[in-house]
Each structure stands twice: as structure tokens, then as C-alpha cells.
Design a protein around this motif. Structure first.
Motif, PDB file in Angstrom:
ATOM      1  N   ILE A  41      -0.367  22.307  -8.532  1.00  0.00           N
ATOM      2  CA  ILE A  41      -1.414  23.035  -8.195  1.00  0.00           C
ATOM      3  C   ILE A  41      -1.159  24.324  -7.611  1.00  0.00           C
ATOM      4  N   PHE A  42      -0.070  24.259  -6.636  1.00  0.00           N
ATOM      5  CA  PHE A  42       0.229  25.452  -6.155  1.00  0.00           C
ATOM      6  C   PHE A  42       0.522  26.729  -7.281  1.00  0.00           C
ATOM      7  N   ARG A  43       1.405  26.258  -8.265  1.00  0.00           N
ATOM      8  CA  ARG A  43       1.387  27.117  -9.514  1.00  0.00           C
ATOM      9  C   ARG A  43       0.118  27.349  -9.956  1.00  0.00           C
ATOM     10  N   ARG A  44      -0.701  26.633 -10.224  1.00  0.00           N
ATOM     11  CA  ARG A  44      -1.949  27.403 -10.856  1.00  0.00           C
ATOM     12  C   ARG A  44      -2.513  28.091  -9.970  1.00  0.00           C
ATOM     13  N   GLN A  45      -2.689  27.702  -8.776  1.00  0.00           N
ATOM     14  CA  GLN A  45      -3.385  28.756  -7.814  1.00  0.00           C
ATOM     15  C   GLN A  45      -2.763  30.562  -7.870  1.00  0.00           C
ATOM     16  N   VAL A  46      -1.283  30.266  -7.940  1.00  0.00           N
ATOM     17  CA  VAL A  46      -0.669  31.537  -8.122  1.00  0.00           C
ATOM     18  C   VAL A  46      -0.936  32.149  -9.340  1.00  0.00           C
ATOM     19  N   GLU A  47      -0.953  31.244 -10.346  1.00  0.00           N
ATOM     20  CA  GLU A  47      -1.255  32.183 -11.590  1.00  0.00           C
ATOM     21  C   GLU A  47      -2.444  32.497 -11.610  1.00  0.00           C
ATOM     22  N   ALA A  48      -3.580  31.981 -10.918  1.00  0.00           N
ATOM     23  CA  ALA A  48      -5.111  32.608 -10.869  1.00  0.00           C
ATOM     24  C   ALA A  48      -4.912  33.613  -9.973  1.00  0.00           C
ATOM     25  N   GLY A  49      -3.783  34.000  -9.259  1.00  0.00           N
ATOM     26  CA  GLY A  49      -4.134  35.370  -8.716  1.00  0.00           C
ATOM     27  C   GLY A  49      -3.600  35.336  -7.014  1.00  0.00           C
ATOM     28  N   ALA A  50      -3.119  34.063  -6.590  1.00  0.00           N
ATOM     29  CA  ALA A  50      -2.967  33.921  -5.272  1.00  0.00           C
ATOM     30  C   ALA A  50      -1.918  34.616  -4.686  1.00  0.00           C
ATOM     31  N   TRP A  51      -2.056  35.385  -3.644  1.00  0.00           N
ATOM     32  CA  TRP A  51      -0.973  36.214  -3.274  1.00  0.00           C
ATOM     33  C   TRP A  51      -0.018  35.828  -2.331  1.00  0.00           C
ATOM     34  N   ALA A  52      -0.311  34.413  -1.743  1.00  0.00           N
ATOM     35  CA  ALA A  52       0.460  33.596  -1.169  1.00  0.00           C
ATOM     36  C   ALA A  52      -0.040  32.086  -1.222  1.00  0.00           C
ATOM     37  N   ILE A  53       0.846  31.188  -0.893  1.00  0.00           N
ATOM     38  CA  ILE A  53       0.547  29.469  -0.636  1.00  0.00           C
ATOM     39  C   ILE A  53       0.652  29.466   0.978  1.00  0.00           C
ATOM     40  N   THR A  54      -0.365  28.983   1.580  1.00  0.00           N
ATOM     41  CA  THR A  54      -0.345  29.031   3.199  1.00  0.00           C
ATOM     42  C   THR A  54       0.045  27.292   3.302  1.00  0.00           C
ATOM     43  N   VAL A  55       0.979  27.126   4.360  1.00  0.00           N
ATOM     44  CA  VAL A  55       1.298  25.749   4.690  1.00  0.00           C
ATOM     45  C   VAL A  55       1.405  25.578   6.241  1.00  0.00           C
ATOM     46  N   ALA A  56       1.380  24.350   6.730  1.00  0.00           N
ATOM     47  CA  ALA A  56       1.303  24.239   7.998  1.00  0.00           C
ATOM     48  C   ALA A  56       2.552  23.916   8.943  1.00  0.00           C
ATOM     49  N   ARG A  70     -14.173  40.713  -3.409  1.00  0.00           N
ATOM     50  CA  ARG A  70     -14.225  41.123  -2.003  1.00  0.00           C
ATOM     51  C   ARG A  70     -13.332  42.041  -1.743  1.00  0.00           C
ATOM     52  N   GLY A  71     -12.379  42.406  -2.558  1.00  0.00           N
ATOM     53  CA  GLY A  71     -11.168  43.419  -2.483  1.00  0.00           C
ATOM     54  C   GLY A  71     -10.237  42.875  -1.473  1.00  0.00           C
ATOM     55  N   MET A  72      -9.924  41.447  -1.310  1.00  0.00           N
ATOM     56  CA  MET A  72      -9.129  40.740  -0.247  1.00  0.00           C
ATOM     57  C   MET A  72      -8.144  39.891  -1.245  1.00  0.00           C
ATOM     58  N   SER A  73      -7.055  39.603  -0.753  1.00  0.00           N
ATOM     59  CA  SER A  73      -6.169  38.617  -1.153  1.00  0.00           C
ATOM     60  C   SER A  73      -6.407  37.293  -0.802  1.00  0.00           C
ATOM     61  N   PHE A  74      -5.825  36.211  -1.376  1.00  0.00           N
ATOM     62  CA  PHE A  74      -5.982  34.919  -1.089  1.00  0.00           C
ATOM     63  C   PHE A  74      -4.688  34.234  -1.029  1.00  0.00           C
ATOM     64  N   ALA A  75      -4.553  33.160  -0.060  1.00  0.00           N
ATOM     65  CA  ALA A  75      -3.355  32.429   0.226  1.00  0.00           C
ATOM     66  C   ALA A  75      -3.789  30.809   0.465  1.00  0.00           C
ATOM     67  N   PRO A  76      -4.249  30.462  -0.722  1.00  0.00           N
ATOM     68  CA  PRO A  76      -4.857  28.867  -0.419  1.00  0.00           C
ATOM     69  C   PRO A  76      -3.872  28.089   0.343  1.00  0.00           C
ATOM     70  N   HIS A  77      -4.572  27.245   1.215  1.00  0.00           N
ATOM     71  CA  HIS A  77      -3.731  26.266   1.902  1.00  0.00           C
ATOM     72  C   HIS A  77      -3.521  25.147   1.162  1.00  0.00           C
ATOM     73  N   GLY A  78      -1.992  25.097   1.414  1.00  0.00           N
ATOM     74  CA  GLY A  78      -1.350  23.929   0.349  1.00  0.00           C
ATOM     75  C   GLY A  78      -1.435  22.792   0.857  1.00  0.00           C
ATOM     76  N   LYS A  79      -1.639  22.466   2.091  1.00  0.00           N
ATOM     77  CA  LYS A  79      -1.575  21.138   2.642  1.00  0.00           C
ATOM     78  C   LYS A  79      -2.743  20.358   2.197  1.00  0.00           C
ATOM     79  N   THR A  80      -3.891  20.930   1.629  1.00  0.00           N
ATOM     80  CA  THR A  80      -4.877  19.951   1.048  1.00  0.00           C
ATOM     81  C   THR A  80      -4.191  18.839   0.015  1.00  0.00           C
ATOM     82  N   THR A  81      -3.449  19.873  -1.054  1.00  0.00           N
ATOM     83  CA  THR A  81      -3.333  18.806  -2.081  1.00  0.00           C
ATOM     84  C   THR A  81      -1.567  18.523  -2.015  1.00  0.00           C
TER      85      THR A  81
END
Length: 397
Positions: A56-71, A40-51
Motif C-alpha cells: 500500500i505504501f508503494r501504491r500511495q507513492v505511485e499515486a503521487g505521495a511526496w513521502a510516507i509518514t510514520v510514528a 489544493r496545491g499541496m503535497s501528501f505524506a499519508p500516515h503509514g501506521k494505519t496499514t
């Protein structure tokens, strides 16, 4: 290395109850949202508060996450320790301890990039007063909301006034707009969907109106962020329409619960759950809580050794997925097994039809609402399809 790695989930060294993530589902879900964002041509910053799992943060970044979101800042510190280079704090930060921590990060020229939200002039004042004189400035997004929703300014005039206060605050830099659609009001799914579409349109309109201020702020792009784990498809449809603002726009999705999915809440409400389009992306439940059958005191009722301290109940009761007997055979639970309630350490399992259990059997329970499942544990066993333990991930709540 943890002595359990390479052993069976059912080895005597594994204490029960235990929290398990199926590697094939975990890997699939991480890849699915990463690919969706790319497509969809967008960036992904998955919310880390889930896990709250550095691995898992590192795996999400390795998969292309632009950032990690936190609360909040405490969660951000975990992401920093995990080596995450860009962290989005999806709240206005106003307490002195958190602002001092942020200031320390900003004083490190090589430290990670931090982004936070603002939704009040008072919040801007507190941030500016505590972050003055740092080596770097804090990027902030104007948080917009809807009446009856969660945080965020409610009108575009309020957004303009707030943005102007940010522009006057030397320690801050105006970087974009943020929304969160998960808490919008509505009594039916159709009603909520209409509110969400309108809300995303409001976020677009605010961004459009603030465009001259972003240009004055000297940013190279405008960040527009939204999307929880329930209706992110609607938000994405609106925010990824073409923009004409004089600067590039980076649309950032913040879904978090996708990473493990579940057997309850998100299976029902996620656009990649039961309602997924035929042939479209589909998430897989990764979480299992394994527990022994402790007692069968009467016909049709068994007790497993896992309860509210081990499994969340805020969005529904768990379901029985599998049974392992004394002979080592694991079978699908099928019909006739129903968790009817939980005590602190016990699951009440009703048995009907051909469903049967024996004391000493093991049951795998699927959960509803992964965000409140992870927080009950300090580690997760990563297990393959042959029930071999591949790794043990720390969960840092």
C-alpha cells in the motif's frame, strides 16, 4: 505466488476468519486523497501506521505521495524496505536505538531522505549528540501544539528558542513546522473546529516568525505539515492560503485512515464521509472481516467466529454487512442484525425482525477505526467485486 490468488474468497483454501480489502474501494480512496492534494496545491505524506503495508505504501507513492509518514523508526524501516524515498517521522526521536538507525540511513549517501519533529531542547541535544559526524544532516520540523492537545511547543517564543537550538546543532537542519490537530480539546464539534482553525493559524504565525531562520538555514523551501484524518479540511483551508516568506512553502497533508475508510468512526467524522458536501469527494469503506456462524444457541442470538482478536472495539462495535448462505448467494444483511458485544474469539449477533442466520453461513463484518483493525492481522486479502482474490498484502506490525 500465493495459491489463493485467482481463487474465490470462499474457496476452501481460505482460512476463516479473514481480513479483506475491497480493491475498488482501496483504489478509489488512494486516488481521492491524491487528487484532493493536487487540487489544493499541496503535497501528501499519508500516515503509514494505519496499514503498515509495503504494497500500500508503494501504491500511495505511485499515486503521487511526496513521502510516507510514520510514528517511529521501526515503522520507518518498513517504509525503507518498501523502497520509499522520503519518510517523515511524525515525532521527536530521542532513544539511542532509533537515533543509531537514523544515523545509519544518513551515512548512506544514496539512502532515503528522513525528516523528524522536534519539540524540546533536550530532544535536540539527544539528536545532535547521537547523529554527529554523519554524511548527511537530519531535517527537522518544529512541532507546535496547543494546551490540552498532544506534543509540540505551546508558544511562538518557545518555537523561536527551539529553532535557534536546532540552528546551533550541526547534525540537524531546520526545515519547517508541524502540527497535529486530531487531539485538540473541545466538548462539541463546533468548539473543536474553532480550536483547530485557531491552531492552524498559530502554526502559520510560527512559520512566519521563523522565516528568517529558515533562510539562514539554507533550505530551498519551508515544509509546513498537518492534517490527520478527521478535520484535515480545516487545516488545509488555513495552511494553503498564500504565503509571503521569502521562500517557497510546501504544505504537506498527513492523513492515513482515509486509505481504507471504515463503517464507523471515520464515516462519521471525516469531511469525506457522511458529512461530505453534495457532489464532493467521498471515501468508501474497504475493510471486511469474514467469519463463519458457529452457533445459534437460542432464538434471536447467533455467534460468529471473530472477536476482539480479529476486530477492534476501541471506537465502536462492528456492523454486519453481508451474509453468504450454503447456496453461495451473498446478500446484504439489511436491518435486524446487530453486533452487541465481542469476546476474544466470538461476535454476539442479535437477530430481530426478518433477520436470520444458519450455522455454517458466513458473515462480513465492517469495522470502526481502521488503524486498530489492520494491526490485528498479518495479511490482507485484496478482493474484487466478484469476490476473487487479486493479491495478498503483508501487514508488518
Amino acid at each position: 505466488m500465493d495459491e489463493r490468488i485467482g481463487r474465490s474468497l470462499f474457496d476452501a483454501r481460505v482460512a476463516l476468519p479473514t481480513f479483506v480489502l475491497r480493491e475498488t474501494a482501496l483504489a478509489h480512496d488512494i486516488a481521492t486523497l491524491a487528487e484532493f492534494a493536487r487540487s489544493r496545491g499541496m503535497s501528501f505524506a499519508p500516515h503509514g501506521k494505519t496499514t503498515m503495508s509495503p504494497a500500500i505504501f508503494r501504491r500511495q507513492v505511485e499515486a503521487g505521495a511526496w513521502a510516507i509518514t510514520v510514528a517511529h523508526a521501526t515503522q520507518a524501516a518498513v517504509a525503507v524496505d518498501a523502497g520509499v524515498e522520503r519518510i517523515l517521522i511524525a515525532n521527536e526521536v530521542v532513544d539511542d536505538n532509533s537515533l543509531d538507525w537514523i544515523g545509519g540511513i544518513l551515512d548512506d549517501a544514496d539512502g532515503p531522505e528522513l525528516i523528524a519533529l522536534v519539540d524540546s531542547s533536550r530532544g535536540v541535544e539527544r539528536m545532535a549528540s547521537r547523529l554527529g559526524g554523519r554524511r548527511r544532516r537530519l531535517a527537522v520540523l518544529i512541532d507546535v501544539g496547543v494546551v490540552g492537545g498532544r506534543t509540540g511547543v505551546r508558544t511562538d517564543d518557545e518555537a523561536v528558542a527551539l529553532a535557534e537550538s536546532v540552528m546551533a546543532a550541526t547534525p540537524l537542519v531546520l526545515a519547517g513546522v508541524s502540527m497535529y490537530e486530531g487531539a485538540v480539546p473541545g466538548t462539541t464539534g463546533t468548539e473543536r473546529n474553532e480550536v483547530i482553525r485557531g491552531f492552524a493559524g498559530f502554526a502559520r504565525a510560527v512559520t512566519q516568525r521563523l522565516a528568517p531562520l529558515f533562510i539562514r538555514a539554507g533550505v530551498t523551501e519551508i515544509v509546513v505539515s498537518g492534517g490527520g484524518s478527521q478535520s484535515f479540511d480545516l487545516v488545509v483551508d488555513e495552511l494553503t492560503r498564500p504565503w509571503q516568506l521569502g521562500l517557497p512553502v510546501r504544505v504537506v497533508l498527513r492523513s492515513g485512515a482515509y486509505v481504507s475508510h471504515d463503517h464507523g468512526l471515520y464515516e462519521w467524522v471525516s469531511p469525506f464521509g457522511l458529512s461530505a458536501a453534495p457532489g464532493g469527494p467521498r471515501l468508501r469503506p474497504a475493510i471486511e472481516v469474514w467469519a463463519p456462524v458457529l452457533s445459534i444457541p437460542e432464538s434471536g442470538l447467533a455467534f460468529a467466529g471473530a472477536g476482539r482478536r480479529d476486530i477492534p472495539t476501541d471506537q465502536g462495535l462492528p456492523v454486519v454487512l453481508k451474509v453468504r448462505g450454503d447456496d453461495g448467494t451473498v446478500r446484504p444483511a439489511g436491518d435486524g442484525f446487530e453486533v452487541t458485544r465481542l469476546n476474544d474469539q466470538h461476535a454476539f449477533i442479535g437477530l430481530s425482525g426478518d433477520a436470520s442466520l444458519r450455522v455454517g453461513d458466513l458473515v462480513a463484518l465492517g469495522v470502526s477505526h481502521p488503524c486498530t483493525a489492520f494491526q490485528l492481522w498479518r495479511e490482507a486479502l485484496i478482493v474484487d467485486d466478484d469476490d476473487q482474490i487479486l493479491d495478498v498484502y503483508d501487514l508488518r506490525f
